[in-house]
Scaffold this motif. Structure first.
Motif, PDB file in Angstrom:
ATOM      1  N   LYS A  86      56.533 -32.770 103.953  1.00 50.07           N
ATOM      2  CA  LYS A  86      56.448 -31.756 102.901  1.00 50.07           C
ATOM      3  C   LYS A  86      55.200 -30.881 103.020  1.00 50.07           C
ATOM      4  O   LYS A  86      55.172 -29.762 102.512  1.00 50.07           O
ATOM      5  N   ASP A  87      54.132 -31.396 103.634  1.00 50.47           N
ATOM      6  CA  ASP A  87      52.875 -30.657 103.687  1.00 50.47           C
ATOM      7  C   ASP A  87      52.749 -29.781 104.931  1.00 50.47           C
ATOM      8  O   ASP A  87      51.668 -29.291 105.244  1.00 50.47           O
ATOM      9  N   MET A  88      53.855 -29.556 105.655  1.00 44.67           N
ATOM     10  CA  MET A  88      53.809 -28.719 106.865  1.00 44.67           C
ATOM     11  C   MET A  88      53.673 -27.242 106.502  1.00 44.67           C
ATOM     12  O   MET A  88      54.249 -26.771 105.521  1.00 44.67           O
ATOM     13  N   SER A  89      52.928 -26.526 107.321  1.00 47.45           N
ATOM     14  CA  SER A  89      52.883 -25.072 107.179  1.00 47.45           C
ATOM     15  C   SER A  89      54.119 -24.466 107.827  1.00 47.45           C
ATOM     16  O   SER A  89      54.809 -25.118 108.615  1.00 47.45           O
ATOM     17  N   LEU A  90      54.398 -23.206 107.508  1.00 43.41           N
ATOM     18  CA  LEU A  90      55.596 -22.557 108.049  1.00 43.41           C
ATOM     19  C   LEU A  90      55.555 -22.445 109.570  1.00 43.41           C
ATOM     20  O   LEU A  90      56.567 -22.750 110.232  1.00 43.41           O
ATOM     21  N   PRO A  91      54.433 -22.043 110.191  1.00 42.56           N
ATOM     22  CA  PRO A  91      54.414 -22.004 111.667  1.00 42.56           C
ATOM     23  C   PRO A  91      54.684 -23.363 112.300  1.00 42.56           C
ATOM     24  O   PRO A  91      55.402 -23.462 113.301  1.00 42.56           O
ATOM     25  N   GLU A  92      54.124 -24.436 111.724  1.00 46.58           N
ATOM     26  CA  GLU A  92      54.359 -25.770 112.274  1.00 46.58           C
ATOM     27  C   GLU A  92      55.818 -26.183 112.087  1.00 46.58           C
ATOM     28  O   GLU A  92      56.431 -26.803 112.975  1.00 46.58           O
ATOM     29  N   LEU A  93      56.394 -25.811 110.943  1.00 46.55           N
ATOM     30  CA  LEU A  93      57.798 -26.126 110.686  1.00 46.55           C
ATOM     31  C   LEU A  93      58.713 -25.400 111.676  1.00 46.55           C
ATOM     32  O   LEU A  93      59.652 -25.992 112.221  1.00 46.55           O
TER      33      LEU A  93
END
Length: 318
Positions: free
Chosen positions: A173-180
């Motif tokens: 849940k704590d992922m940033s959009l670029p990492e996702l």
């Protein structure tokens, strides 16, 4: 405008009837599965009294038509019952997984749809050239390859030999959009390769079919360049079949992700369906199948409406 509204209402009513028929098929298919659900839930060591109590709890002591109507009335309001394996509400269990699948489908669609249309226009513009032949071979190869095969090939070359992307799409849940986007790139690319090929070929076929029309010949005789003939004259009249094939492939992106999610261990609704089938969690299986059917019908309805709005002959039928 009245004709268009009447056609849309007719298609919507047909979609509701189709979904009702599919709901009967889903419920009947689960009913015809071998074995007793209560015994499967309790295990082989269950006593007859426990089995009888479980059957009463699940409503299995009631006739099938009564259980179907109860399930359907709950599904209409978003209540799909309780999971047999976790005692969790099915709607709450499906919700986060459905969001994950919609994200993956949107990710793939944002790449695939414009790419397919642009490539379709290019191969129509350069038909019978080396570029056209190479594109046809690549698209046929992509269409003919199963999704799981393409997924494993991408894992081999982009995750093992060249570790650019993770082979398993583990999310938090704590992922940033670029990492996702980075972690879900391989499953999205697998789906892009499949749907882009189909959409590109249909776009090419729709445009080439229009190039023999008299108004296209007139545009050529006036000296219009080839790209202008396709983009300004052929493409607007090819939108109806293109919209249809785009909508069908968008439906596939949502309903056909089961194998892709299993290959990449992606926490979506397809992976949930496979887990529910293996554990005989039938309320979850029924709910997911009904959601897939409703999604497919809605996107087909959207395709029909788009085709009607972009084609005057469909807006004013004789």
């Amino acid at each position: 405008m009245g004709d268009v509204l009447a056609i849309i209402l007719k298609r919507l009513a047909l979609g509701v009837v189709t979904l009702l028929v599919i709901s009967v098929l889903i419920f009947s298919a689960v009913e015809m599965l071998p074995g007793d659900v209560a015994e499967a839930v309790l295990g082989q060591s269950a006593t007859p009294e426990n089995v009888a109590a479980m059957r009463e709890k699940l409503g299995l002591d009631q006739p099938a038509p009564v259980r179907y109507l109860s399930w359907l009335s709950g599904a209409v309001t978003g209540d799909f019952g309780v999971s047999l394996t976790s005692d969790e509400r099915v709607a709450e269990k499906i919700g986060p997984r459905l969001v994950s699948t919609l994200f993956l489908a949107t990710y793939a669609a944002v790449i695939a749809v414009p790419l397919a249309i642009v490539l379709g226009v290019l191969v129509a513009l350069l038909r019978n050239t080396v570029f056209d032949r190479v594109a046809n071979v690549l698209t046929l190869t992509s269409i003919s390859s199963p999704e799981f095969f393409l997924g494993y090939i991408l894992i081999l070359y982009l995750a093992v030999k060249a570790p650019l992307f993770p082979a398993i799409a583990s999310l938090s849940k704590d992922m940033s959009l670029p990492e996702l986007l980075h972690r879900t790139f391989l499953p999205a690319l697998t789906m892009v390769l499949v749907v882009t090929a189909h959409m590109m070929r249909m776009t090419r076929a729709a445009i080439i079919n229009l190039l023999a029309s008299p108004y296209i010949e007139m545009a050529r005789l006036k000296g219009a360049p080839a790209w202008k003939v396709i983009v300004r004259h052929a493409l607007p009249n090819a939108w109806a079949p293109i919209i249809n094939v785009v909508a069908l492939n968008l439906a596939y992106l949502i309903t056909g992700v089961v194998l892709v999610e299993v290959v990449f261990v992606y926490p979506g609704i397809g992976q949930l369906l496979v887990d529910a089938v293996s554990k005989r969690d039938f309320p979850v299986v029924q709910a997911v199948c009904l959601i897939f059917a409703a999604t497919f019908i809605l996107l087909n309805l959207a395709a029909d409406i788009g085709a009607i709005l972009t084609n005057p002959r469909l807006r004013h039928p004789k």
